[in-house]
Design a protein around this motif. Structure first.
Motif, PDB file in Angstrom:
ATOM      1  N   ARG A  62       0.816  -1.215   0.000  1.00  0.00           N
ATOM      2  CA  ARG A  62       0.000   0.000   0.000  1.00  0.00           C
ATOM      3  C   ARG A  62       0.848   1.263   0.000  1.00  0.00           C
ATOM      4  O   ARG A  62       0.395   2.319  -0.429  1.00  0.00           O
ATOM      5  CB  ARG A  62      -0.924   0.003   1.227  1.00  0.00           C
ATOM      6  N   VAL A  63       2.060   1.166   0.502  1.00  0.00           N
ATOM      7  CA  VAL A  63       2.952   2.327   0.537  1.00  0.00           C
ATOM      8  C   VAL A  63       3.682   2.485  -0.795  1.00  0.00           C
ATOM      9  O   VAL A  63       3.696   3.570  -1.390  1.00  0.00           O
ATOM     10  CB  VAL A  63       3.967   2.205   1.694  1.00  0.00           C
ATOM     11  N   ILE A  64       4.315   1.379  -1.254  1.00  0.00           N
ATOM     12  CA  ILE A  64       5.032   1.397  -2.534  1.00  0.00           C
ATOM     13  C   ILE A  64       4.100   0.783  -3.571  1.00  0.00           C
ATOM     14  O   ILE A  64       4.095  -0.421  -3.802  1.00  0.00           O
ATOM     15  CB  ILE A  64       6.347   0.605  -2.443  1.00  0.00           C
ATOM     16  N   LYS A  65       3.281   1.631  -4.165  1.00  0.00           N
ATOM     17  CA  LYS A  65       2.262   1.127  -5.095  1.00  0.00           C
ATOM     18  C   LYS A  65       2.866   0.695  -6.427  1.00  0.00           C
ATOM     19  O   LYS A  65       2.254  -0.076  -7.159  1.00  0.00           O
ATOM     20  CB  LYS A  65       1.190   2.192  -5.308  1.00  0.00           C
ATOM     21  N   ARG A  66       4.055   1.185  -6.731  1.00  0.00           N
ATOM     22  CA  ARG A  66       4.683   0.818  -8.003  1.00  0.00           C
ATOM     23  C   ARG A  66       6.205   0.893  -7.841  1.00  0.00           C
ATOM     24  O   ARG A  66       6.761   1.950  -7.577  1.00  0.00           O
ATOM     25  CB  ARG A  66       4.222   1.746  -9.124  1.00  0.00           C
ATOM     26  N   ARG A  67       6.855  -0.239  -7.993  1.00  0.00           N
ATOM     27  CA  ARG A  67       8.314  -0.309  -7.979  1.00  0.00           C
ATOM     28  C   ARG A  67       8.770  -0.737  -9.358  1.00  0.00           C
ATOM     29  O   ARG A  67       8.158  -1.580 -10.004  1.00  0.00           O
ATOM     30  CB  ARG A  67       8.783  -1.319  -6.920  1.00  0.00           C
TER      31      ARG A  67
END
Length: 332
Positions: free
Chosen positions: A319-324
């Motif tokens: 939920r924090v890093i929605k796209r890496r």
């Protein structure tokens, strides 16, 4: 053609439950096997997810070794639509074991705040290797550097693959606890270890040199210091074939990330041998792929690898890093 069904690597945490689904096909296609594969796709067989594809010929020791080395794959099977009157899909297990210099659980055992998933770290190592001139070399011939090594996941992953490794970090606690962990882990697992601690007075830094193993040895160098001084801090290790790292996720704005790469990438590039490669991941919700490619091209003499499948490595983490995303580049 030989049809293969490779089970996706299981994840211990539900946080990474879709990681293998997102990245398995890219890893296989980037490998030396990739150009000859046909019909690479995901399938669900009896409630389990598999990556299926066709090999151009019979299964060989070389292809088994490559498949066993994949971070996003688990069990390997030959796939049949039917055998005689017995309708499929039918799976025949293929013995595929990746030899390890040290137990792979060294990376899993080490716990610390902000740790990167071990399978994803191995994926980064593989993608860097596949893009380099050393894609077919044995890991034992390679030197791997992580200039933002934190608690050492990249180092322990590359060590298990068989590489010599070196890493540094600005966080003194991370580096000191990683050095302590190496000593404790090797002692508890009866792995021969020789240790030398140094003070680099001109740099105001500490450094640890580890020789791991008895007859067949690997080097591990750890240093406390700024990533902008990677070359000086790791002097004596030699130039790297691969640089693999995970950029900090706590950076909230473009400015600090631009500054980090502008300060560090030129030095990291100089550390690479000709034909070497760098692979790094970053939170691309704040800096998209096009911006990152432009930044890398501006500050370092690197050729970004953006052909398929390297151009489709973005995935969700939580939920924090929605796209890496992952960027791989070669030294020119």
């Amino acid at each position: 053609m030989t049809r293969i069904a490779a089970q996706l690597a299981p994840q211990r945490s539900t946080q990474y439950s879709n990681l293998a689904r997102d990245l398995a096909a890219a890893e296989v296609l980037a490998s030396p096997l990739g150009p000859g594969l046909e019909d690479v796709s995901l399938h669900n067989i009896a409630g389990q997810d598999y990556l299926t594809f066709g090999l151009p010929g019979p299964i060989t020791n070389e292809s088994i070794g490559l498949l066993a080395s994949m971070a996003m794959l688990g069990g390997i099977f030959e796939l049949f639509d039917a055998i005689g009157a017995v309708a499929g899909p039918l799976l025949r297990p293929v013995e595929a074991v990746q030899p390890a210099f040290i137990p792979p659980d060294m990376a899993a055992t080490r716990r610390y705040k902000g740790k990167t998933n071990e399978d994803f770290t191995r994926f980064l190592c593989n993608m860097a290797k596949y893009a380099s001139d050393f894609h077919s070399s044995d890991w034992s011939a390679l030197d791997v550097v992580d200039p933002l090594c934190g608690g050492g996941t990249t180092l322990f992953t590359a060590l298990s693959l068989g590489a010599d490794v070196a890493g540094l970090d600005l966080d003194r606690t991370d580096i000191e606890s990683t050095a302590t962990f190496i000593t404790q882990y090797c002692r508890e697992n009866r792995i021969p270890l020789a240790t030398k601690e140094e003070r680099l007075r001109k740099l105001g830094a500490r450094r640890w040199l580890f020789q791991i193993g008895r007859d067949d040895q690997r080097r591990c160098m750890l240093a406390h210091g700024n990533a902008g001084q990677t070359g000086e801090l790791l002097a004596g290790f030699g130039r790297a074939h691969l640089i693999v790292t995970d950029l900090p996720y706590g950076i909230q704005h473009r400015g600090p990330l631009h500054g980090l790469l502008a300060d560090c990438l030129p030095g990291w590039t100089e550390l690479l041998v000709a034909g070497g490669a760098i692979a790094f991941s970053w939170d691309s919700t704040r800096l998209d792929r096009e911006e990152m490619m432009a930044l890398v091209g501006k500050v370092a003499d690197l050729e970004v690898v953006n052909r398929p499948p390297y151009d489709r490595l973005a995935h969700r983490v939580d939920r924090v890093i929605k796209r890496r995303d992952v960027l791989v580049a070669r030294r020119r």
